[in-house]
Every structure is written in structure tokens, then in C-alpha cells.
Design a protein around this motif. Structure first.
Motif, PDB file in Angstrom:
ATOM      1  N   HIS A 147     -11.058 -10.137  -7.056  1.00 56.99           N
ATOM      2  CA  HIS A 147     -10.251 -11.089  -6.289  1.00 56.99           C
ATOM      3  C   HIS A 147      -8.771 -11.138  -6.664  1.00 56.99           C
ATOM      4  O   HIS A 147      -8.105 -12.126  -6.444  1.00 56.99           O
ATOM      5  N   ARG A 148      -8.252 -10.048  -7.246  1.00 56.75           N
ATOM      6  CA  ARG A 148      -6.813  -9.947  -7.469  1.00 56.75           C
ATOM      7  C   ARG A 148      -6.163  -9.427  -6.196  1.00 56.75           C
ATOM      8  O   ARG A 148      -6.798  -8.691  -5.434  1.00 56.75           O
ATOM      9  N   ALA A 149      -4.909  -9.799  -5.980  1.00 58.76           N
ATOM     10  CA  ALA A 149      -4.192  -9.259  -4.829  1.00 58.76           C
ATOM     11  C   ALA A 149      -4.200  -7.742  -4.934  1.00 58.76           C
ATOM     12  O   ALA A 149      -3.798  -7.178  -5.946  1.00 58.76           O
ATOM     13  N   GLY A 150      -4.682  -7.090  -3.902  1.00 57.85           N
ATOM     14  CA  GLY A 150      -4.853  -5.649  -3.962  1.00 57.85           C
ATOM     15  C   GLY A 150      -3.651  -4.875  -3.471  1.00 57.85           C
ATOM     16  O   GLY A 150      -3.580  -3.665  -3.610  1.00 57.85           O
ATOM     17  N   LEU A 151      -2.705  -5.568  -2.887  1.00 60.89           N
ATOM     18  CA  LEU A 151      -1.546  -4.885  -2.328  1.00 60.89           C
ATOM     19  C   LEU A 151      -0.359  -5.833  -2.390  1.00 60.89           C
ATOM     20  O   LEU A 151      -0.461  -7.004  -2.061  1.00 60.89           O
ATOM     21  N   GLU A 152       0.744  -5.317  -2.845  1.00 59.82           N
ATOM     22  CA  GLU A 152       1.982  -6.081  -2.867  1.00 59.82           C
ATOM     23  C   GLU A 152       3.064  -5.186  -2.293  1.00 59.82           C
ATOM     24  O   GLU A 152       3.103  -3.992  -2.580  1.00 59.82           O
ATOM     25  N   ASP A 153       3.902  -5.749  -1.437  1.00 55.56           N
ATOM     26  CA  ASP A 153       4.980  -4.932  -0.889  1.00 55.56           C
ATOM     27  C   ASP A 153       6.299  -5.675  -0.933  1.00 55.56           C
ATOM     28  O   ASP A 153       6.349  -6.892  -0.913  1.00 55.56           O
ATOM     29  N   LEU A 209      18.006  -0.986   9.293  1.00 50.65           N
ATOM     30  CA  LEU A 209      17.497  -0.187   8.180  1.00 50.65           C
ATOM     31  C   LEU A 209      16.340  -0.941   7.540  1.00 50.65           C
ATOM     32  O   LEU A 209      16.457  -2.123   7.235  1.00 50.65           O
ATOM     33  N   LEU A 210      15.230  -0.274   7.345  1.00 53.07           N
ATOM     34  CA  LEU A 210      14.058  -0.888   6.735  1.00 53.07           C
ATOM     35  C   LEU A 210      13.626  -0.050   5.548  1.00 53.07           C
ATOM     36  O   LEU A 210      13.478   1.167   5.650  1.00 53.07           O
ATOM     37  N   GLN A 211      13.435  -0.723   4.413  1.00 53.25           N
ATOM     38  CA  GLN A 211      12.898  -0.063   3.232  1.00 53.25           C
ATOM     39  C   GLN A 211      11.676  -0.851   2.789  1.00 53.25           C
ATOM     40  O   GLN A 211      11.744  -2.077   2.633  1.00 53.25           O
ATOM     41  N   VAL A 212      10.563  -0.165   2.624  1.00 56.25           N
ATOM     42  CA  VAL A 212       9.335  -0.795   2.147  1.00 56.25           C
ATOM     43  C   VAL A 212       8.923  -0.089   0.869  1.00 56.25           C
ATOM     44  O   VAL A 212       8.766   1.126   0.846  1.00 56.25           O
ATOM     45  N   VAL A 213       8.766  -0.871  -0.201  1.00 59.47           N
ATOM     46  CA  VAL A 213       8.314  -0.355  -1.489  1.00 59.47           C
ATOM     47  C   VAL A 213       7.008  -1.052  -1.812  1.00 59.47           C
ATOM     48  O   VAL A 213       6.897  -2.274  -1.659  1.00 59.47           O
ATOM     49  N   VAL A 214       6.017  -0.282  -2.246  1.00 62.36           N
ATOM     50  CA  VAL A 214       4.717  -0.849  -2.601  1.00 62.36           C
ATOM     51  C   VAL A 214       4.554  -0.716  -4.115  1.00 62.36           C
ATOM     52  O   VAL A 214       4.143   0.328  -4.619  1.00 62.36           O
ATOM     53  N   PRO A 215       4.911  -1.783  -4.868  1.00 65.09           N
ATOM     54  CA  PRO A 215       4.833  -1.700  -6.320  1.00 65.09           C
ATOM     55  C   PRO A 215       3.408  -1.816  -6.862  1.00 65.09           C
ATOM     56  O   PRO A 215       3.140  -1.439  -7.990  1.00 65.09           O
ATOM     57  N   ARG A 216       2.483  -2.351  -6.052  1.00 65.88           N
ATOM     58  CA  ARG A 216       1.113  -2.523  -6.528  1.00 65.88           C
ATOM     59  C   ARG A 216       0.164  -2.298  -5.370  1.00 65.88           C
ATOM     60  O   ARG A 216       0.278  -2.917  -4.328  1.00 65.88           O
ATOM     61  N   ALA A 217      -0.779  -1.390  -5.577  1.00 71.39           N
ATOM     62  CA  ALA A 217      -1.816  -1.160  -4.581  1.00 71.39           C
ATOM     63  C   ALA A 217      -3.072  -0.668  -5.294  1.00 71.39           C
ATOM     64  O   ALA A 217      -3.005   0.214  -6.143  1.00 71.39           O
TER      65      ALA A 217
END
Length: 85
Positions: free
Chosen positions: A18-24, A40-48
Motif C-alpha cells: 500500500h505504498r504509493a507506487g508511482l510519483e511524478d 513545454l512539458l517535462q515529466v519526471v518519474v522519480p519513483r515507480a
């Protein structure tokens, strides 16, 4: 003129404990050099975690669809404001 907004958020997807499985981290910038607006859009996924694999596959398409819809709505709003609509 430049407008920049950033949002870092955990997404409701959870792993087996039950931890957050995805953070963006989303950074959206509207830049207006010489009267022409560029988005301009930048998406970084530090946790997945592993269960986030499928949602990540659809992220780019989802953003493209959202930005396309934003463009349509902005054109409609600008047309209505100028009396052309």
C-alpha cells in the motif's frame, strides 16, 4: 512572458504493501517569444514500482490528448472573446 507551473504528486496506484507506487513531477511552461505561445512539458518519474509499468506506458499518449484538448478549448475561448465564434 513565461508562465511555469510544477506539481509533484504521488498517484493513487499502490503496491502490495500500500505504498504509493508511482510519483511524478510535472513541469508545464507557457513561453511567449515574439507573440507566439509555445507549450513545454517535462515529466519526471522519480519513483515507480513494478505495478506502475502499464500506467507509465500510457502517460505520453494521455498528456498528448490532454494538451490537444487544451489547444481546442483555448482556440474556442479566444474566438468567443474576439467575437468570431
Amino acid at each position: 512572458m513565461t508562465l511555469i507551473a510544477s506539481l509533484c504528486r504521488p498517484i493513487a496506484l499502490r503496491d502490495e504493501v500500500h505504498r504509493a507506487g508511482l510519483e511524478d513531477l510535472n513541469t508545464l511552461a507557457f513561453v511567449e517569444p515574439e507573440g507566439l505561445t509555445t507549450t513545454l512539458l517535462q515529466v519526471v518519474v522519480p519513483r515507480a514500482v513494478l505495478v506502475a509499468h502499464r500506467p507509465l506506458q500510457g502517460m505520453e499518449l494521455g498528456w498528448r490528448m490532454s494538451l490537444d484538448q487544451l489547444e481546442v478549448e483555448m482556440k474556442q475561448a479566444l474566438s468567443a472573446d474576439s467575437g468570431d465564434g
